[in-house]
Design an enzyme around this catalytic site. Structure first.
Site, short mmCIF file in Angstrom:
data_model
loop_
_atom_site.label_atom_id
_atom_site.label_comp_id
_atom_site.label_asym_id
_atom_site.label_seq_id
_atom_site.Cartn_x
_atom_site.Cartn_y
_atom_site.Cartn_z
N SER A 87 -2.56 1.77 -9.01
CA SER A 87 -2.12 0.40 -8.75
C SER A 87 -2.55 -0.53 -9.89
O SER A 87 -2.11 -0.36 -11.01
CB SER A 87 -2.64 -0.06 -7.39
OG SER A 87 -1.98 -1.21 -6.93
N ASP A 123 7.42 4.09 -2.93
CA ASP A 123 6.64 2.88 -3.20
C ASP A 123 7.59 1.69 -3.19
O ASP A 123 8.59 1.67 -3.91
CB ASP A 123 5.95 3.01 -4.56
CG ASP A 123 4.84 1.99 -4.78
OD1 ASP A 123 4.97 0.85 -4.28
OD2 ASP A 123 3.85 2.32 -5.46
N HIS A 153 3.30 3.24 -1.52
CA HIS A 153 2.29 2.87 -2.52
C HIS A 153 0.96 3.55 -2.25
O HIS A 153 0.23 3.93 -3.18
CB HIS A 153 2.11 1.36 -2.55
CG HIS A 153 1.17 0.90 -3.63
ND1 HIS A 153 1.43 1.10 -4.97
CD2 HIS A 153 -0.04 0.27 -3.57
CE1 HIS A 153 0.43 0.61 -5.69
NE2 HIS A 153 -0.47 0.12 -4.86
#
Length: 351
Positions: free
Chosen positions: A133, A298, A327
């Site tokens: 991330s 995601d 995600h």
């Protein structure tokens, strides 16, 4: 902010001059290391943290049975500026405290980490930079800021430039926090818990995919190596409260979250000095062997974005994490996805 494990070290950065022009005086970088640096200092790995995460949240990918093996590598996990351990709104003295904390870019984050790596440890080359991330955003930034230093890069579920759709998602997170009447423009006396609960509900709809909820995976998520627990929730509401509200109410400061959010929203390696805002030119400068690992479902770091970026990276490649976790395929909470990420990391390190 109380309740943090005291298992990390603090590096004094001094006066950190930021891209935006402010000087963060007495800046500090919290970090933890795993393993030992070898004689020629060639076995170092940098593994930055993610949005609202701290160093212990990265430990699921570190171990003698993992690619990031501390018996072979010296792994440095720097906590992002703004995450509550490194210099942050919640721990800085006036005038840069609370709602007056300056904006921090990915370039600033990596500049601080580079100072730790080179000046404190004397390291000149990195075997790998990796992260999930926002950790992926820092991975890309490392590869652009210091192309001759980074040999390999493995950004997973992240990007080199935050898309407009991703920016808009984060506007919802920001609004949920700031509309709590107790927020008081960032100068609150107690955490705006209504806002933090609202953030958790906003995030819950984005962190996992539609298919994750359709299949009710939350009823038996399996053993999370990150949380060191078997995750199962009796209902959707139990999941929203136990997993999501539990996360954002668990020693997260609202201003810290907003500081990290600004960094994320303005992620763009093209903003690195010398590239004049040219994202493609910045990608073309990367020398590392780079494998990007986006997740198929995601909702805000889409595989298409990584496939677009990869064509401009000389030694770039994209592999997609399949499955329904969205995600959070990169969080370490999904045993199957964690094993896949680890296998690619091992392959990359062996190359």
């Amino acid at each position: 902010m109380n309740g943090f494990p005291l298992d990390y070290e603090m590096y004094e950065l001094g006066n950190l001059i930021l891209q935006g022009g402010a000087t963060l005086r007495g800046a500090r970088l919290a970090y933890k290391t795993y393993g030992s640096l070898n004689a020629d200092k060639s076995n170092a790995i940098v593994y930055p943290t993610w949005y609202s995460g701290r160093h212990w949240d990265n430990e699921w990918l570190i171990g003698e049975d993992k690619a990031l093996d501390p018996t072979k590598y010296f792994i440095i996990v720097p906590n992002m500026i703004g995450n509550g351990l490194s210099s942050s709104p919640s721990n800085m003295p006036a005038p840069y405290n609370a709602g007056s904390f300056p904006n921090i870019t990915f370039y600033d984050q990596v500049q601080a980490q580079h100072q730790l790596v080179t000046e404190h440890f004397g390291i000149e080359t990195l075997a790998l930079v990796t992260g999930w991330s926002m950790g992926a955003g820092q991975t890309y930034q490392w590869a652009v800021s210091y192309p001759d230093m980074v040999q390999r890069a493995l950004p997973f579920c992240g990007s080199s430039k935050t898309s407009e759709h991703n920016f808009v998602f984060l506007e919802g997170v920001k609004a949920a926090l700031q509309t709590d009447s107790s927020f008081q423009n960032g100068f609150y006396t107690e955490q705006p818990t209504r806002g933090l609960r609202a953030v958790s509900r906003v995030y819950a709809g984005w962190g996992f995919s539609q298919a994750f909820y359709w299949d009710q995976v939350y009823k038996d998520m399996g053993f999370s190596a990150r949380l060191r627990a078997d995750l199962s929730y009796s209902s959707l509401e139990d999941f929203l409260v136990g997993y999501w509200e539990g996360h954002f109410l668990g020693h997260r400061d609202a201003n810290d979250l907003l500081t990290q959010l600004w960094t994320w929203q303005h992620g763009d390696v093209g903003a690195t000095p010398g590239f004049g805002g040219d994202h493609i030119k910045a990608l073309q400068s990367i020398k590392a062997k780079l494998i990007a690992l986006p997740a198929k479902k995601d909702l805000y770091f889409c595989p298409e974005d990584e496939e677009y970026a990869s064509q401009y990276i000389p030694n770039g490649e994209v592999r997609v994490i399949t499955g329904v976790w969205g995600h959070f395929a990169g969080s370490g909470d999904s045993p199957v996805d964690a094993a896949y990420i680890n296998s690619v990391a091992q392959e990359l390190l062996d190359s």
